[in-house]
Design an enzyme around this catalytic site. Structure first.
Site, PDB file in Angstrom:
ATOM      1  N   ASN A   9      20.851 -46.166  17.502  1.00  0.00           N
ATOM      2  CA  ASN A   9      21.657 -45.236  16.699  1.00  0.00           C
ATOM      3  C   ASN A   9      20.725 -44.178  16.111  1.00  0.00           C
ATOM      4  O   ASN A   9      19.996 -44.456  15.167  1.00  0.00           O
ATOM      5  CB  ASN A   9      22.357 -46.028  15.585  1.00  0.00           C
ATOM      6  N   LYS A  11      21.528 -41.585  14.520  1.00  0.00           N
ATOM      7  CA  LYS A  11      22.102 -40.948  13.316  1.00  0.00           C
ATOM      8  C   LYS A  11      21.976 -39.418  13.442  1.00  0.00           C
ATOM      9  O   LYS A  11      22.033 -38.900  14.549  1.00  0.00           O
ATOM     10  CB  LYS A  11      21.438 -41.484  12.053  1.00  0.00           C
ATOM     11  N   HIS A 100      30.248 -47.886  10.974  1.00  0.00           N
ATOM     12  CA  HIS A 100      28.888 -47.990  10.425  1.00  0.00           C
ATOM     13  C   HIS A 100      28.963 -47.871   8.904  1.00  0.00           C
ATOM     14  O   HIS A 100      29.778 -47.120   8.373  1.00  0.00           O
ATOM     15  CB  HIS A 100      28.009 -46.880  11.010  1.00  0.00           C
ATOM     16  N   GLU A 102      27.253 -46.348   6.847  1.00  0.00           N
ATOM     17  CA  GLU A 102      27.097 -44.979   6.323  1.00  0.00           C
ATOM     18  C   GLU A 102      28.407 -44.213   6.425  1.00  0.00           C
ATOM     19  O   GLU A 102      28.732 -43.388   5.567  1.00  0.00           O
ATOM     20  CB  GLU A 102      25.961 -44.262   7.074  1.00  0.00           C
ATOM     21  N   GLU A 172      25.581 -55.800  10.325  1.00  0.00           N
ATOM     22  CA  GLU A 172      24.549 -54.964   9.723  1.00  0.00           C
ATOM     23  C   GLU A 172      24.611 -55.076   8.202  1.00  0.00           C
ATOM     24  O   GLU A 172      25.362 -54.330   7.552  1.00  0.00           O
ATOM     25  CB  GLU A 172      24.770 -53.500  10.109  1.00  0.00           C
ATOM     26  N   GLY A 178      17.849 -49.314   7.046  1.00  0.00           N
ATOM     27  CA  GLY A 178      16.952 -48.229   6.663  1.00  0.00           C
ATOM     28  C   GLY A 178      16.075 -48.552   5.463  1.00  0.00           C
ATOM     29  O   GLY A 178      15.411 -47.676   4.921  1.00  0.00           O
ATOM     30  N   SER A 218      16.947 -52.647   9.921  1.00  0.00           N
ATOM     31  CA  SER A 218      15.477 -52.657   9.957  1.00  0.00           C
ATOM     32  C   SER A 218      14.915 -53.580  11.036  1.00  0.00           C
ATOM     33  O   SER A 218      13.831 -54.139  10.876  1.00  0.00           O
ATOM     34  CB  SER A 218      14.895 -53.008   8.575  1.00  0.00           C
TER      35      SER A 218
END
Ligand code: PEP
Length: 256
Positions: A9, A11, A100, A102, A172, A178, A218
């Site tokens: 991904n 992003k 996701h 985010e 996730e 991140g 991560s």
């Protein structure tokens, strides 16, 4: 046997020149080092602007597909700036990341809206990589397993068994995305086991055993092998480490 998948991904990263360079580095490394990883499906998810570029670059590599990072739930209409599942289908895209954290956090995507996005993706022959995961606060103070199970129930369990079989799940934990704080392999395995059992409760053991459940948060060249060695971890959804070709290839090889 369920599919092993490593998805990258990207992003909102990379200019066109940088994307071109990263794609060719990944493709060359896969050809040189990881073409024997034929049982691992690699999915590259660059920004939508570069989907066609990515398709052209991976055309000569057998086990590599291209995915989008999101799609709208409607097929078309006055939704400025959005991209729909039929549009992705029309250029031959195979995968789409949905839900996701985010997108949930910054674009307020709800489980209900995600159910509609999943429907649209499946109606258009796309494989949804459906993301779920809990916050740090919930992990420390709440029923985090119940929360993640509910995300799956609310966005996926309306599907017929046949449709559900086409979905890939990505666990996730938000606290690991991140942040450099990877879930331990035991934490990942525990959740994946619970999610598989949850899926079995709805769709039966056979479908649950065939569902690929990826870990994301991560994951990198150093920790991927241990994470992927867990019996219920079927690969990864990789953010930061997918932007460095050698690291990404190490992660791909770890899924072999
Ligand atoms: C992700 O964005 O899906 C992700 C897992 O990111 P990172 O690997 O950087 O934590």
């Amino acid at each position: 046997m369920r599919k092993k998948i490593v998805a990258g991904n990207w992003k909102m990263n990379k200019t066109a020149d940088e994307a071109q360079a990263l794609l060719s580095e990944i493709v060359n490394l896969i050809k040189e080092e990881a073409s024997s990883a034929t049982e691992v499906t690699v999915v590259l998810c660059p920004p939508s602007l570069y989907l066609t570029m990515a398709q052209q670059q991976v055309a000569t590599v057998g086990n590599v597909s291209v995915g989008a990072q999101n799609c709208h739930e409607k097929a078309s209409g006055a939704y400025t700036g959005e991209i729909s599942a039929p549009m992705l289908k029309s250029i031959g895209i195979e995968y789409v990341i949905l839900g996701h954290s985010e997108r949930r956090q910054y674009f307020d995507e709800s489980n209900t809206q995600l159910a509609e996005k999943v429907n649209s993706a499946l109606e258009n022959g796309l494989t949804p990589i459906f993301c779920c995961g809990e916050s740090r606060d919930l992990r420390e103070n709440g029923d985090y397993i119940g929360f993640v199970k509910d995300q799956i129930t609310d966005s996926l369990f309306h599907l017929s068994p046949e449709s559900f079989s086409k979905v890939v799940v990505a666990y996730e934990p938000i606290w690991a995305i991140g942040t450099g704080l990877t879930a331990s392999s035991a934490q990942a395995q525990d959740m994946h086991f619970e999610l598989r059992r949850h899926i079995a409760g709805q769709y039966g053991d056979e479908i649950a055993q065939e569902t690929s459940i990826l870990y994301g948060g991560s994951a990198n060249a150093q920790n991927a092998a241990e994470l992927f060695a867990q019996p219920d971890v079927d690969g990864g959804l990789i953010g930061g480490a997918s932007l460095k070709a050698p690291d990404f290839i190490t992660v791909v090889k770890a899924a072999q």
